[in-house]
Motif scaffolding. Structure first.
Motif, PDB file in Angstrom:
ATOM      1  N   PHE A 111       0.818  -1.210   0.000  1.00  0.00           N
ATOM      2  CA  PHE A 111       0.000   0.000   0.000  1.00  0.00           C
ATOM      3  C   PHE A 111       0.852   1.261   0.000  1.00  0.00           C
ATOM      4  O   PHE A 111       0.439   2.302  -0.498  1.00  0.00           O
ATOM      5  CB  PHE A 111      -0.930   0.008   1.222  1.00  0.00           C
ATOM      6  CG  PHE A 111      -2.361   0.179   0.870  1.00  0.00           C
ATOM      7  CD1 PHE A 111      -2.938   1.432   0.861  1.00  0.00           C
ATOM      8  CD2 PHE A 111      -3.133  -0.912   0.540  1.00  0.00           C
ATOM      9  CE1 PHE A 111      -4.264   1.599   0.534  1.00  0.00           C
ATOM     10  CE2 PHE A 111      -4.464  -0.763   0.212  1.00  0.00           C
ATOM     11  CZ  PHE A 111      -5.028   0.491   0.204  1.00  0.00           C
ATOM     12  N   VAL A 112       2.059   1.183   0.561  1.00  0.00           N
ATOM     13  CA  VAL A 112       2.937   2.356   0.613  1.00  0.00           C
ATOM     14  C   VAL A 112       3.198   2.853  -0.807  1.00  0.00           C
ATOM     15  O   VAL A 112       3.030   4.044  -1.109  1.00  0.00           O
ATOM     16  CB  VAL A 112       4.275   2.033   1.323  1.00  0.00           C
ATOM     17  CG1 VAL A 112       5.191   3.244   1.311  1.00  0.00           C
ATOM     18  CG2 VAL A 112       4.027   1.564   2.741  1.00  0.00           C
ATOM     19  N   ASP A 113       3.598   1.940  -1.693  1.00  0.00           N
ATOM     20  CA  ASP A 113       3.868   2.333  -3.078  1.00  0.00           C
ATOM     21  C   ASP A 113       2.594   2.772  -3.787  1.00  0.00           C
ATOM     22  O   ASP A 113       2.596   3.742  -4.540  1.00  0.00           O
ATOM     23  CB  ASP A 113       4.513   1.183  -3.848  1.00  0.00           C
ATOM     24  CG  ASP A 113       5.924   0.907  -3.373  1.00  0.00           C
ATOM     25  OD1 ASP A 113       6.618   1.865  -2.973  1.00  0.00           O
ATOM     26  OD2 ASP A 113       6.337  -0.271  -3.399  1.00  0.00           O
ATOM     27  N   CYS A 161      -0.651   5.325   5.612  1.00  0.00           N
ATOM     28  CA  CYS A 161       0.060   5.621   4.357  1.00  0.00           C
ATOM     29  C   CYS A 161      -0.038   7.095   3.969  1.00  0.00           C
ATOM     30  O   CYS A 161       0.935   7.680   3.486  1.00  0.00           O
ATOM     31  CB  CYS A 161      -0.465   4.737   3.232  1.00  0.00           C
ATOM     32  SG  CYS A 161       0.058   3.017   3.390  1.00  0.00           S
ATOM     33  N   MET A 162      -1.207   7.698   4.174  1.00  0.00           N
ATOM     34  CA  MET A 162      -1.351   9.117   3.842  1.00  0.00           C
ATOM     35  C   MET A 162      -0.463   9.973   4.749  1.00  0.00           C
ATOM     36  O   MET A 162       0.192  10.902   4.287  1.00  0.00           O
ATOM     37  CB  MET A 162      -2.814   9.552   3.959  1.00  0.00           C
ATOM     38  CG  MET A 162      -3.715   8.936   2.913  1.00  0.00           C
ATOM     39  SD  MET A 162      -3.195   9.238   1.213  1.00  0.00           S
ATOM     40  CE  MET A 162      -3.658  10.933   1.029  1.00  0.00           C
ATOM     41  N   ALA A 163      -0.428   9.643   6.043  1.00  0.00           N
ATOM     42  CA  ALA A 163       0.437  10.386   6.971  1.00  0.00           C
ATOM     43  C   ALA A 163       1.901  10.178   6.591  1.00  0.00           C
ATOM     44  O   ALA A 163       2.695  11.118   6.620  1.00  0.00           O
ATOM     45  CB  ALA A 163       0.197   9.929   8.401  1.00  0.00           C
ATOM     46  N   GLY A 164       2.255   8.958   6.209  1.00  0.00           N
ATOM     47  CA  GLY A 164       3.632   8.669   5.797  1.00  0.00           C
ATOM     48  C   GLY A 164       4.011   9.387   4.525  1.00  0.00           C
ATOM     49  O   GLY A 164       5.155   9.823   4.358  1.00  0.00           O
ATOM     50  N   ALA A 165       3.057   9.520   3.596  1.00  0.00           N
ATOM     51  CA  ALA A 165       3.340  10.227   2.348  1.00  0.00           C
ATOM     52  C   ALA A 165       3.614  11.698   2.624  1.00  0.00           C
ATOM     53  O   ALA A 165       4.479  12.309   1.998  1.00  0.00           O
ATOM     54  CB  ALA A 165       2.169  10.073   1.375  1.00  0.00           C
ATOM     55  N   GLU A 166       2.878  12.273   3.588  1.00  0.00           N
ATOM     56  CA  GLU A 166       3.112  13.673   3.957  1.00  0.00           C
ATOM     57  C   GLU A 166       4.504  13.849   4.554  1.00  0.00           C
ATOM     58  O   GLU A 166       5.193  14.814   4.291  1.00  0.00           O
ATOM     59  CB  GLU A 166       2.053  14.138   4.979  1.00  0.00           C
ATOM     60  CG  GLU A 166       0.648  14.230   4.438  1.00  0.00           C
ATOM     61  CD  GLU A 166       0.483  15.300   3.377  1.00  0.00           C
ATOM     62  OE1 GLU A 166       1.183  16.327   3.434  1.00  0.00           O
ATOM     63  OE2 GLU A 166      -0.354  15.098   2.482  1.00  0.00           O
ATOM     64  N   ALA A 167       4.909  12.881   5.383  1.00  0.00           N
ATOM     65  CA  ALA A 167       6.202  12.989   6.066  1.00  0.00           C
ATOM     66  C   ALA A 167       7.357  12.498   5.196  1.00  0.00           C
ATOM     67  O   ALA A 167       8.513  12.711   5.533  1.00  0.00           O
ATOM     68  CB  ALA A 167       6.161  12.177   7.358  1.00  0.00           C
ATOM     69  N   VAL A 168       7.055  11.844   4.088  1.00  0.00           N
ATOM     70  CA  VAL A 168       8.052  11.267   3.179  1.00  0.00           C
ATOM     71  C   VAL A 168       9.052  10.411   3.977  1.00  0.00           C
ATOM     72  O   VAL A 168      10.258  10.570   3.864  1.00  0.00           O
ATOM     73  CB  VAL A 168       8.786  12.355   2.358  1.00  0.00           C
ATOM     74  CG1 VAL A 168       9.530  11.709   1.189  1.00  0.00           C
ATOM     75  CG2 VAL A 168       7.827  13.403   1.842  1.00  0.00           C
ATOM     76  N   ASP A 169       8.510   9.517   4.772  1.00  0.00           N
ATOM     77  CA  ASP A 169       9.346   8.657   5.614  1.00  0.00           C
ATOM     78  C   ASP A 169       8.879   7.220   5.460  1.00  0.00           C
ATOM     79  O   ASP A 169       8.068   6.720   6.252  1.00  0.00           O
ATOM     80  CB  ASP A 169       9.262   9.118   7.071  1.00  0.00           C
ATOM     81  CG  ASP A 169      10.296   8.442   7.946  1.00  0.00           C
ATOM     82  OD1 ASP A 169      10.862   7.405   7.520  1.00  0.00           O
ATOM     83  OD2 ASP A 169      10.529   8.939   9.052  1.00  0.00           O
ATOM     84  N   ARG A 170       9.385   6.552   4.449  1.00  0.00           N
ATOM     85  CA  ARG A 170       8.948   5.203   4.112  1.00  0.00           C
ATOM     86  C   ARG A 170       9.209   4.205   5.251  1.00  0.00           C
ATOM     87  O   ARG A 170       8.358   3.372   5.556  1.00  0.00           O
ATOM     88  CB  ARG A 170       9.632   4.743   2.835  1.00  0.00           C
ATOM     89  CG  ARG A 170       9.150   3.400   2.381  1.00  0.00           C
ATOM     90  CD  ARG A 170       9.929   2.888   1.179  1.00  0.00           C
ATOM     91  NE  ARG A 170       9.362   1.628   0.781  1.00  0.00           N
ATOM     92  CZ  ARG A 170       8.399   1.482  -0.115  1.00  0.00           C
ATOM     93  NH1 ARG A 170       7.908   2.529  -0.729  1.00  0.00           N
ATOM     94  NH2 ARG A 170       7.932   0.297  -0.414  1.00  0.00           N
ATOM     95  N   LEU A 229       2.763   0.306   9.633  1.00  0.00           N
ATOM     96  CA  LEU A 229       1.912  -0.709   9.012  1.00  0.00           C
ATOM     97  C   LEU A 229       2.118  -2.075   9.667  1.00  0.00           C
ATOM     98  O   LEU A 229       1.170  -2.835   9.852  1.00  0.00           O
ATOM     99  CB  LEU A 229       2.184  -0.803   7.507  1.00  0.00           C
ATOM    100  CG  LEU A 229       1.643   0.345   6.673  1.00  0.00           C
ATOM    101  CD1 LEU A 229       2.075   0.191   5.221  1.00  0.00           C
ATOM    102  CD2 LEU A 229       0.128   0.432   6.772  1.00  0.00           C
ATOM    103  N   ARG A 230       3.364  -2.377  10.046  1.00  0.00           N
ATOM    104  CA  ARG A 230       3.624  -3.646  10.729  1.00  0.00           C
ATOM    105  C   ARG A 230       2.932  -3.674  12.103  1.00  0.00           C
ATOM    106  O   ARG A 230       2.454  -4.719  12.541  1.00  0.00           O
ATOM    107  CB  ARG A 230       5.126  -3.889  10.860  1.00  0.00           C
ATOM    108  CG  ARG A 230       5.773  -4.221   9.525  1.00  0.00           C
ATOM    109  CD  ARG A 230       7.246  -4.576   9.648  1.00  0.00           C
ATOM    110  NE  ARG A 230       7.881  -4.613   8.347  1.00  0.00           N
ATOM    111  CZ  ARG A 230       7.749  -5.584   7.456  1.00  0.00           C
ATOM    112  NH1 ARG A 230       6.977  -6.617   7.734  1.00  0.00           N
ATOM    113  NH2 ARG A 230       8.369  -5.531   6.290  1.00  0.00           N
ATOM    114  N   LEU A 231       2.852  -2.516  12.749  1.00  0.00           N
ATOM    115  CA  LEU A 231       2.114  -2.441  14.015  1.00  0.00           C
ATOM    116  C   LEU A 231       0.621  -2.690  13.788  1.00  0.00           C
ATOM    117  O   LEU A 231      -0.031  -3.375  14.581  1.00  0.00           O
ATOM    118  CB  LEU A 231       2.337  -1.087  14.691  1.00  0.00           C
ATOM    119  CG  LEU A 231       3.753  -0.842  15.218  1.00  0.00           C
ATOM    120  CD1 LEU A 231       3.912   0.607  15.665  1.00  0.00           C
ATOM    121  CD2 LEU A 231       4.079  -1.793  16.360  1.00  0.00           C
TER     122      LEU A 231
END
Length: 195
Positions: free
Chosen positions: A97-99, A164-173, A180-182
């Motif tokens: 989902f990250v990609d 994923c949306m929060a991660g995309a904002e932070a650009v921290d894969r 996501l593992r949590l």
């Protein structure tokens, strides 16, 4: 207005359309949705006229790439289920989902701006397809005792999309994958141990 269905594309036209979508996917990943249409046509090995014949506007091309990426991600769920245990399939699909979110983010914004209120229909169709794929993979994992019996596909989709949306904002894969593992650990908590 008639109810005529569009004629199917000739084989060569269908091939050209597919090549344009593939080239546009790469270009949008690298340069965003403002990527040069002439360069996309060149990469696809077609003339710019062919590109415009299939996609009269940039927005038409963005919508086609958006739908293509979504359909590929939905199909990926079924491929993973066909080739391994459902719990592992769920993990791999969720981490993928990250990609998927990273790729669609710019396209979704362009569609919302370009389509206005009509964007809701395109996005809604996508959500329905994604949730159906999530339901198939969750139910298979539940049948194998790999995840909680009370897990609902909609809940999983909200949690994963939010991370994923929060991660995309932070650009921290890395941190996004960790989060996501949590989530995945949480959907396994209290699951019966597979026999």
């Amino acid at each position: 207005m008639t109810d005529e269905k569009p004629r199917p594309l000739r084989a060569d036209a269908a091939r050209n359309r597919r090549k344009v979508i593939e080239a546009a996917t790469l270009a949008f990943d690298e340069h965003g949705t403002d990527a040069s249409l002439e360069e996309i046509a060149r990469t696809a090995g077609v003339g710019v006229g062919t590109l415009y014949r299939h996609f009269p506007t940039r927005l038409d091309l963005i919508a086609a790439v958006y739908r293509d990426n979504l359909d590929a991600f939905v199909v990926r769920a079924d491929e993973l289920l066909a080739h391994g245990p459902a719990g592992e399939a769920l993990d791999e699909w969720v981490l993928g989902f990250v990609d998927y979110v990273t790729r669609k983010r710019g396209m979704a914004t362009a569609l919302k701006v370009g389509l206005g209120p009509d964007a809701a229909q395109v996005m809604g169709e996508g959500r329905v397809k994604l949730e159906a794929a999530a339901r198939r993979i969750v139910e298979a994992a539940q049948a194998q005792g790999a995840v909680r019996a009370d897990l609902e596909a909609g809940d999983l989709m909200r949690a994963v999309s939010g991370v994923c949306m929060a991660g995309a904002e932070a650009v921290d894969r890395d941190r996004t994958e960790r989060a996501l593992r949590l989530v995945l650990d949480g959907v396994r908590w209290t699951a019966p141990t597979p026999s």
